[in-house]
Design an enzyme around this catalytic site. Structure first.
Site, PDB file in Angstrom:
ATOM      1  N   HIS A 162      39.986  40.808  39.225  1.00 36.78           N
ATOM      2  CA  HIS A 162      39.155  39.618  39.410  1.00 36.78           C
ATOM      3  C   HIS A 162      38.638  39.463  40.836  1.00 36.78           C
ATOM      4  CE1 HIS A 162      40.627  38.679  35.466  1.00 36.78           C
ATOM      5  NE2 HIS A 162      39.997  37.519  35.438  1.00 36.78           N
ATOM      6  N   HIS A 185      31.499  38.064  31.833  1.00 36.15           N
ATOM      7  CA  HIS A 185      32.699  37.998  32.660  1.00 36.15           C
ATOM      8  C   HIS A 185      33.571  39.237  32.483  1.00 36.15           C
ATOM      9  CE1 HIS A 185      36.317  36.379  34.556  1.00 36.15           C
ATOM     10  NE2 HIS A 185      36.985  36.716  33.467  1.00 36.15           N
ATOM     11  N   ASN A 192      45.097  37.950  38.161  1.00 36.00           N
ATOM     12  CA  ASN A 192      43.801  38.172  38.810  1.00 36.00           C
ATOM     13  C   ASN A 192      43.502  39.656  39.013  1.00 36.00           C
ATOM     14  OD1 ASN A 192      43.021  35.471  39.060  1.00 36.00           O
ATOM     15  ND2 ASN A 192      44.243  35.222  40.913  1.00 36.00           N
ATOM     16  N   HIS A 251      35.002  39.176  40.241  1.00 35.51           N
ATOM     17  CA  HIS A 251      34.330  37.890  40.414  1.00 35.51           C
ATOM     18  C   HIS A 251      33.159  38.006  41.384  1.00 35.51           C
ATOM     19  CE1 HIS A 251      37.611  34.902  38.874  1.00 35.51           C
ATOM     20  NE2 HIS A 251      36.770  35.262  37.937  1.00 35.51           N
ATOM     21  N   GLU A 269      50.102  28.390  40.135  1.00 32.77           N
ATOM     22  CA  GLU A 269      49.564  29.584  40.785  1.00 32.77           C
ATOM     23  C   GLU A 269      50.019  29.708  42.234  1.00 32.77           C
ATOM     24  OE1 GLU A 269      45.292  31.939  41.016  1.00 32.77           O
ATOM     25  OE2 GLU A 269      45.448  30.061  39.921  1.00 32.77           O
ATOM     26  N   ARG A 311      51.565  34.025  39.171  1.00 36.24           N
ATOM     27  CA  ARG A 311      50.341  33.862  38.388  1.00 36.24           C
ATOM     28  C   ARG A 311      49.166  34.637  38.985  1.00 36.24           C
ATOM     29  NH1 ARG A 311      48.521  28.179  35.517  1.00 36.24           N
ATOM     30  NH2 ARG A 311      46.817  29.025  34.260  1.00 36.24           N
ATOM     31  N   LYS A 367      44.359  25.369  32.929  1.00 38.73           N
ATOM     32  CA  LYS A 367      43.310  25.267  33.942  1.00 38.73           C
ATOM     33  C   LYS A 367      42.050  24.698  33.299  1.00 38.73           C
ATOM     34  CE  LYS A 367      44.315  28.962  37.265  1.00 38.73           C
ATOM     35  NZ  LYS A 367      43.754  30.197  37.862  1.00 38.73           N
ATOM     36  N   LYS A 382      50.697  35.948  29.375  1.00 33.41           N
ATOM     37  CA  LYS A 382      50.049  34.821  30.058  1.00 33.41           C
ATOM     38  C   LYS A 382      50.954  33.588  29.993  1.00 33.41           C
ATOM     39  CE  LYS A 382      46.445  32.534  31.875  1.00 33.41           C
ATOM     40  NZ  LYS A 382      45.107  32.325  31.337  1.00 33.41           N
ATOM     41  N   ARG A 408      42.228   8.361  32.066  1.00 31.95           N
ATOM     42  CA  ARG A 408      43.311   8.914  32.893  1.00 31.95           C
ATOM     43  C   ARG A 408      44.169   9.927  32.152  1.00 31.95           C
ATOM     44  NH1 ARG A 408      45.326   3.647  36.414  1.00 31.95           N
ATOM     45  NH2 ARG A 408      43.266   3.211  37.341  1.00 31.95           N
ATOM     46  N   GLU A 445      40.096  41.488  28.971  1.00 34.97           N
ATOM     47  CA  GLU A 445      41.257  40.682  29.326  1.00 34.97           C
ATOM     48  C   GLU A 445      42.520  41.221  28.654  1.00 34.97           C
ATOM     49  OE1 GLU A 445      42.687  37.844  31.790  1.00 34.97           O
ATOM     50  OE2 GLU A 445      40.549  38.278  31.518  1.00 34.97           O
TER      51      GLU A 445
END
Length: 1609
Positions: A286, A302, A283, A290, A275, A279, A161, A265, A139, A203
């Protein structure tokens, strides 16, 4: 990498995230982070989880340091904490639920508890995966991030994330779980592969672009320093960079940009951890990136995908008016300079991704799958400047705006401009390309600092700037948000670059840079950099540079051509003399850029230069004058003497503090031309009569003469056009001083109208533009070809072009029509912009292909058309347009997929190259070139005469020269058919092989050699062979194969000439060949729908020779979806040798036989003995040679045995084109159990290599089938790839029944089963019904009178043959409401609908198909179950399909084809729709009652229907198609002979089928027409009904046979 020994305490930077300073950044942090971790986060167990790649570099030493520190820090009476490590395979595939479970099992096996601390040591995959393990284990346990890649350092490690991937998408299962510490040790980057480092820079650049312009400036100006800090680190002393004072400038700069990214960041995460708004800014790039990644991963990384995504998203911001081109250009340059791709069309991207491509439809579909979308709005981060975003979160953007930016083509829609609309456009144009490029060179060579203002931000200037950076000729920085380029001149001190100077298609840069490179000092030579290579793209390698190279060589420069004489690439060797100078002779009749090239570099020569221009009239003198004027502005005065002689003194350019670049006069012609062609007013305030550029006179000398009102001052130009259609032609105009503007003048000339009328000609003749043949393309030829597509007549003059205005070719502007395939732009910006001007007045829109080519000079041109002039533009991707197999496009191939290269046909004379080439060219709308005809035209002689007088050797030499020339001048847009002996010379073979390597297509057309000999013996036109033809074939065969990357076997026993071959035979040949072409170009890949829930089958052919059983193929393939050619079972002879070309030709012939008999996709299988086949296990290379040929032959599926050598497997996958790989494993021993580790491992390997997974074992009991199903359900839920999983043997037959995708089946007509336990389609359907998986359905025909309907016989025959449990019955009723209980019955499967219910049934249905709506009637009811398991009744119409498919293979449709429909009842509606879908635009309609015919004219307003009062009416175009839809009672209507005046080959369709033969049919057939009986159409439409109901291919032959037999037809 330093050893882990004593080191100084590192200087670190701490960054706060979520209000804790948990991010630590520095160099050589290993000792620091181990101590910090142990002291601040005590645990009973520390576990480092990494991947095997990282482990091999760091883990051993890291483990030693960790355990040493644990022992050192041990406290009394407290056990030393345990230290564990666990390594997983590298790569994205490890980021899965399965690997997560393995890690958790390991932790549990080691008795890890809640006080365990987990360290993620690796890149983004490790961080995401291990973070998710930490979040859920016990947990939640503490975890630490130690990122080792740049991407992880600045992105994935920060923010908490965590996630794993699933077959449904990336990162779909995970949580937010913040790391306790993030240790960013920059030294780890030194062992990172270069591509991975560059990947991470995307990035870093992204973050600076959205948050901090100062960081972005550091990135712009520090490219070399940052790259060297990682890729070429200095090692002056141990642990360099640990302390601030030991850091190199590059290390400091690198740390600065990493800290900047991490800080931003961290700031965003702190203020928006989950987000919800802010946030989303992270992107940027992206949303689109993506989507690209979803298609091109893993070939593209990527960061590479995000880089392209960023460029697309800033282009979107620019098109929305929020961002200027300067910012777009800065971002593009920055990404490019770090080695990141900025376009999917880049060579390195194409090389990596092979045949994968991102259509716009695919990208848009992927972007739909986002829970944050709002209808057709997507959230995209929009920049308003570098370091600034338009909003503080992502912006809602419409799909149409995104599609426009993504699309490779653009549709320009005309805008009706009225007096109430804006009629005066005031705008500025971009900086001059010519002046920008000259200014860059002058400032770079100069001394001091110069600020260039107004510089053009485009591809061409970017290429020039990059080349100067590569030569280290100056230092460049940007100011004023990129509006000003600061150049610190290097004074002519240039260095040998460390890579090739790649100039794309930038002709200006290629000429200027070549001379500039002769200034390089030999003192700059190093062991790795010994010379300079200047190169470009394929077109650049065709453009001439010979006169310049000749002049430089004669002056002492050491330059050699690396490929073609007279063209790039060239190698320039530095020598002591450098650029010698003195007297130089230069031929300047081809390009003034040669002159400018020498002028610009001349002051730095060893001697003063006297330049004499030779070769006749000097081309484009104004550009030479421009250069001289600019040199004077930089302190060097050129003296012009008599006789085109220039004297240039030695010296250095002195950089002015500021140099302002004026607007581009060539670009200015386009907005001014829009004013001229549309009648509005346009003012350009930044270009006037004082311009240095010759094109500035365009308005005065061209537009005024064409009828425009022109006002020009020294600095501005205003043009007001006459009313639309009132431009005047220019009988004669010399445009030698403004050659680039001739394209603009040409499109205006196309709509010129001689208002005086009478006999005065309406022709514009433009001369003085010969140099335009040698630009980005042959612009004169290009304009002629493209204008012709609009119906505009144009022809070539000796040094120009003449264009016939609309008055001459008898049309009006309103009737002009843009080409359906679009304007081919030849990668030429001026072609694209010129035709966009014409598109402003062409009704229905004009497609401009390759819209990106305008970026060479005016990147925002399309935005200007919309925002300034108000034209509507739509994006278009012709590759996304999937062809409708139910229309005439079935054999018509869109040319957009072919635009990059011409297609070359090679093969023996008589193989069919010319006939196929002509047909192909016609279908593609391309130019056809027969090499033999071309030879005779160029040399003004016949082949026999030339060979008779000069000999075969001379012929071959000249033939090779002409091939080289054609591949240069016609490298795009053509079909080139070569002579049979083209491969006889090594030079020609080299040319062809080079063409294939550049992704060109060379197709080897093969044909049975005996057929070829028969044909050649009858040929009296070409020179006869002087040796045995068999010997010629044997010699050439290997050459043909090595020179081609595709091969097509033409199967016919007749002479291949569509003038005398049987039309039906020729149609089959065309069908096969066009299907092949579509496949190898990716237009129609003929794959089985993997998303379709209906079961699919393939039949395994087990013949040793297919030929004797060819007639059985239609029966054997009933109900299947593909055909497996078992190559290992083919037997050519008892002594066959698999490596021989004879055997390969035999296989090719067998494949062609199958394709002639069926259009089903082919599964090409060579099964080895070890896998249950007949092919020798020892002949693995021969097996893969056959598989490689399967790619060349265009086989849709290729079976690949996963136990083969990996290098052979990977090579096949790399070159597989559009073929799908079935990765197979056959355990014929039965030892592999479905619940075993072996089965899972085989699955993983097959998943890695294949598009489809195929695993076969052997069942010993019924339980083995149940275990197989459990295996499939467990693994297939984690993977989106289709799987074929079967047990062999009698006990395994249940697995064949249950297998969903591509079940292998047999047939009673086959000589044997391909594997034990194989069943037929019929047997599987019967078994499925017995086990409740295929319930019985009831089908009906509704209507009256229908008691004698043939439909029950037709459909029940089909059900029986395929083993389907369904039944078809008659339900006769005058009242349509009587069918309501039937269609509501759960067992109801569908129905045929006939009179009188075809319209009245519609209210009882849930949906109506588009075709049924168009026709206005329903003849078919289909039941479908939606995703919520709700049944829907769908109305469709197959009547038109029966007519359409009866006609389409019998006739070629063109713009002059007309059709006649007789009758105006319900059937005539389907007939009208069918001929419209065939592409017929001229339709005559006759009905005895004219009123009824006129009703149809109104209901089908776009079909071009002309009602006739009588069949005896005189028709402007005689019909080639006549369809009689009148009832049988009047079917013997007399048809006048005149209706058949179009000649033989027409098609007549009789819809009545009782009587079977009518006078109409008999008369048409006596006229040489193809007659189609009504019974044939009836059966054809019924076949389509059957397939729509069952999802199975109908057994057409047997169904038809049953009907004919029962009704004695």
């Amino acid at each position: 990498m330093e050893t882990f020994s004593e080191q100084p305490e590192p200087d670190i930077v701490k960054i706060s995230v979520l209000h804790e300073e948990s991010i630590i950044v520095g160099f050589h942090l290993t000792d620091y982070w181990i101590k910090d971790l142990i002291s601040n986060f005590p645990a009973s167990t520390y576990v480092i989880i990494t991947d095997t790649n990282i482990a091999s570099i760091y883990l051993e030493k890291l483990s030693n340091r960790f355990e040493s520190e644990l022992n050192r820090a041990k406290k009394s009476n407290v056990p030393v904490p345990r230290f564990l490590t666990y390594s997983i395979p590298p790569g994205e595939q490890s980021k899965s639920r399965e690997i997560k479970g393995e890690i958790e099992d390991y932790l549990l096996s080691k008795a890890c508890t809640r006080d365990t601390c987990i360290i993620a040591f690796g890149g983004g995959v490790i961080g995401d995966l291990v973070g998710f393990v930490a979040a859920t284990f016990m947990r939640g346990v503490p975890f630490i991030q130690v990122p080792t890649t740049l991407l992880a350092m600045v992105d994935s490690s920060i923010g908490g994330k965590t996630a794993v991937d699933t077959p449904h998408g990336k990162n779909l299962i995970g949580s937010f779980w913040q790391p306790k510490r993030i240790y960013i040790d920059i030294i780890y980057l030194e062992t990172l592969p270069e591509r991975q480092f560059i990947n991470g820079m995307a990035e870093v650049i992204k973050t600076a672009a959205i948050s901090d312009e100062s960081d972005f400036v550091n990135l712009e100006n520090g490219v070399e320093s940052i790259r060297n800090a990682v890729l070429k680190p200095k090692k002056e002393f141990p642990f360099q960079g640990t302390k601030i004072e030991t850091r190199t400038s590059g290390q400091s700069l690198l740390l600065s940009v990493i800290v900047g990214s991490a800080k931003f960041k961290a700031h965003v995460v702190t203020h928006d951890e989950r987000e919800s708004g802010l946030r989303s800014l992270l992107n940027f790039g992206h949303t689109i990136g993506h989507a690209i990644e979803a298609i091109l991963s893993p070939e593209l990384l990527h960061g590479e995908c995000i880089s392209v995504g960023m460029i697309k998203e800033v282009e979107l911001a620019r098109s929305m008016g929020h961002l200027n081109q300067v910012a777009v250009g800065r971002l593009l340059r920055c990404l490019s300079n770090y080695g990141l791709p900025v376009s999917l069309d880049e060579k390195k991207v194409l090389d990596l991704t092979g045949e994968k491509f991102c259509t716009v439809d695919k990208l848009m579909d992927i972007m739909k799958v986002d829970k944050k979308n709002r209808g057709d709005l997507k959230r995209i981060v929009i920049l308003s400047g570098i370091g600034k975003t338009y909003e503080q979160n992502a912006t809602w953007v419409s799909d149409s705006a995104i599609r426009k930016v993504l699309s490779p083509s653009i549709i320009v829609h005309p805008n009706v401009i009225s007096s109430s609309s804006q009629t005066h456009v005031n705008m500025t144009t971009p900086g001059s390309k010519s002046i920008s490029n000259r200014a860059l060179v002058l400032a770079a060579l100069g001394k001091g600092t110069c600020r260039l203002k107004g510089l053009l931000h485009s591809d061409d200037t970017q290429v020039m700037l990059n080349a100067l950076i590569d030569l280290e000729g100056a230092k460049f920085e940007w100011e004023d948000d990129g509006e000003t380029l600061v150049v610190n001149g290097g004074g002519g001190n240039l260095k040998v670059p460390n890579k090739e100077i790649y100039l794309g298609n930038a002709g200006t840069a290629s000429r200027f840079i070549t001379t500039l490179c002769t200034l390089i000092s030999p003192e700059t030579i190093t062991d790795t950099n010994k010379h300079t290579i200047v190169t470009g793209n394929a077109r650049m390698k065709q453009r001439p540079i010979g006169p310049l190279i000749t002049a430089l060589r004669e002056n002492g420069s050491q330059i050699k051509y690396l490929e073609t004489e007279g063209c790039l690439p060239v190698e320039i060797l530095p020598n002591k003399q450098r650029f010698r100078g003195g007297s130089i002779n230069l031929a300047a009749s081809i390009s003034s850029q040669y002159v400018t090239s020498i002028l610009l570099s001349a002051p730095y020569a060893n001697e003063p230069v006297t330049l004499k221009l030779t070769g006749g009239q000097v081309i484009s003198q104004p550009y030479i004058d421009m250069t001289i004027a600019m040199m004077e502005s930089f302190g060097i005065k050129v003296e012009r003497l008599e006789g085109d002689v220039y004297r240039i003194p030695q010296g250095f350019y002195k950089n002015p503090e500021v140099y302002v670049i004026e607007s581009d006069a060539s670009s200015a012609t386009y907005p001014l031309a829009i004013a001229a062609i549309t009648g509005i007013t346009c003012t350009l305030p930044n270009i006037g009569s004082s311009s240095l550029q010759g094109d500035a006179a365009f308005a005065v000398n061209v537009l005024r003469a064409m009828g425009c009102t022109v006002t020009q001052t020294s600095t501005s130009t205003t043009v007001k056009g006459p009313p639309i259609g009132k431009l005047k032609p220019l009988p004669e105009i010399d445009m030698e001083t403004m050659t680039d503007a001739f394209l603009t003048a040409s499109v205006l000339a196309a709509v010129a109208n001689n208002q005086e009328g009478g006999s005065k000609e309406c022709i514009t003749r433009i001369t003085g533009i010969a140099n335009q043949q040698l630009k980005e393309c042959n612009r004169i030829s290009a304009m002629i070809d493209e204008l012709t597509k609009f119906g505009v007549k144009a022809s070539e003059l000796s040094d120009g072009i003449q264009v016939y205005g609309i008055q001459v070719h008898g049309t009006r502007i309103e009737s002009l029509k843009g080409p359906a395939e679009g304007v081919h732009c030849y990668d030429d910006h001026r072609v694209a912009m010129s035709f966009s001007v014409l598109g402003c007045v062409v009704p229905d829109g004009t497609i401009i292909c390759d819209k990106k080519c305008v970026e060479k000079t005016w990147p925002s041109w399309w935005d200007v058309l919309e925002s300034k002039f108000g034209f509507n533009l739509d994006g278009l991707d012709l590759k996304s347009q999937r062809e409708d197999l139910l229309t005439h496009k079935d054999i018509s191939v869109s040319s957009d997929n072919f635009q990059d290269f011409s297609i070359v046909f090679i093969g023996m004379r008589g193989a069919g190259k010319t006939s196929l080439g002509k047909a192909c060219a016609k279908a593609l709308g391309r130019k056809f070139i027969d090499m033999d005809d071309h030879f005779e035209t160029v040399l003004s002689t016949t082949l026999p005469e030339f060979i008779k007088t000069q000999g075969w050797d001379a012929f071959r030499t000249k033939e090779s020269e002409l091939l080289a020339s054609l591949l240069k001048t016609h490298s795009t847009g053509c079909i080139i058919s070569c002579g049979g002996g083209i491969v006889e010379t090594e030079s020609s073979r080299d040319l062809l092989k080079k063409f294939t390597k550049e992704k060109g297509k060379v197709i080897h057309i093969t044909r049975d050699i005996e057929e070829i000999i028969k044909y050649l013996n009858e040929d009296t036109v070409r020179p006869s062979y002087e040796e045995n033809i068999h010997d010629v074939w044997k010699r050439r065969e290997e050459w043909y194969k090595e020179c081609s990357n595709y091969e097509y076997h033409l199967l016919t026993a007749e002479k291949v000439n569509n003038d005398n071959i049987d039309p039906s035979e020729w149609k089959l040949i065309q069908r096969d060949f066009f299907r092949y072409l579509k496949f190898i170009t990716g237009q129609t890949v003929n794959n089985i729908d993997t998303l379709n829930k209906t079961k699919s089958f393939f039949v395994s052919l087990t013949y040793p020779n297919i030929s004797p059983s060819l007639k059985d193929i239609p029966i054997i393939t009933q109900g299947v979806d593909a055909i497996e050619l078992r190559v290992d079972l083919l037997v050519q002879s008892d002594s066959q040798k698999f490596e021989d070309l004879d055997y390969i030709s035999y296989v090719s012939h067998q494949l062609a036989l199958i394709r002639r008999s069926s259009t089903l996709p082919i599964i090409f299988t060579v099964r080895s003995k070890g896998q249950g086949g007949k092919f020798p296990d020892s002949r693995e290379k021969d097996m893969f040679k056959l598989l490689e040929y399967a790619v060349k032959w265009g086989c849709e599926y290729i079976d690949l045995e996963i136990g083969s050598s990996e290098d052979l497997i990977l090579n096949l996958i790399k070159n597989k084109g559009y073929s799908k790989i079935i990765a197979s494993w056959h355990d014929i021993s039965g030892k592999m159990k479905w619940n075993s580790e072996e089965a899972r491992n085989r699955y993983k390997i097959a998943e890695k290599y294949g598009d489809i997974i195929k695993l076969i074992s052997k069942a010993e009991s019924i339980n083995d089938n149940l275990k197989l199903q459990e295996f499939i359900q467990t693994l297939s839920s984690k993977n989106s790839k289709s799987i074929i999983a079967i047990n062999m043997g009698t006990e395994g037959q249940l697995s064949r029944v249950l297998n969903q995708f591509l079940t292998p089946v047999t047939h009673s007509l086959l000589p044997s089963k391909a594997a034990p336990g194989q069943l037929s389609v019929c047997e599987i359907h019967q078994a499925l019904h017995l086990i409740g998986q295929l319930p019985k359905k009831k089908y009906y025909i509704f209507g009256t009178p229908i008691s004698h309907s043939m439909s029950p016989t037709l459909h029940n025959a089909g059900f029986k043959v395929l083993g389907l449990p369904h039944f078809y019955d008659i339900f006769e009723s005058k009242d349509v409401s009587a069918v309501k209980p039937i269609i509501e019955d759960p067992e109801f499967g569908g129905a045929s609908v006939t009179i009188p219910h075809k319209i009245n049934i519609i209210p009882y249905l849930d949906e109506i198909s588009e075709h049924a709506k168009a026709i206005g009637a329903v003849n078919t009811i289909i039941t479908k179950t939606d995703e919520n398991n709700k049944r829907k009744l769908i109305g469709d119409n197959t009547d038109w399909l029966g007519i359409f498919h009866s006609i389409k293979d019998l006739i070629e449709i063109d713009s002059n084809t007309s059709a006649l429909i007789i009758g105006a009842g319900g059937t005539s509606r389907a007939a009208l729709h069918a001929v419209n879908q065939l592409g017929v635009n001229n339709i005559y309609l006759y009905n005895r009652t004219l009123e009824n015919a006129n009703i149809l004219v109104k209901e089908f307003p776009t079909y071009g229907i002309q009602p006739l009062t009588s069949l005896s009416n005189s028709l402007p175009i005689s019909p080639k198609i006549i369809i009689s839809t009148i009832p049988a009672t009047v079917a013997n209507l007399d048809i006048p002979d005149e209706l058949f005046n179009s000649g033989k080959g027409g098609v007549s369709v009789e819809m009545a089928y009782k009587p079977r033969r009518t006078k109409f049919l008999e008369k048409s057939e006596s006229m040489g027409w193809h007659g189609i009986e009504g019974i044939r159409v009836l059966i054809e439409q019924g076949i389509f009904q059957f397939e729509k109901w069952t999802g199975r291919r109908a057994p057409k032959e047997l169904m038809e046979e049953e009907v004919m037999k029962k009704y004695n037809l």
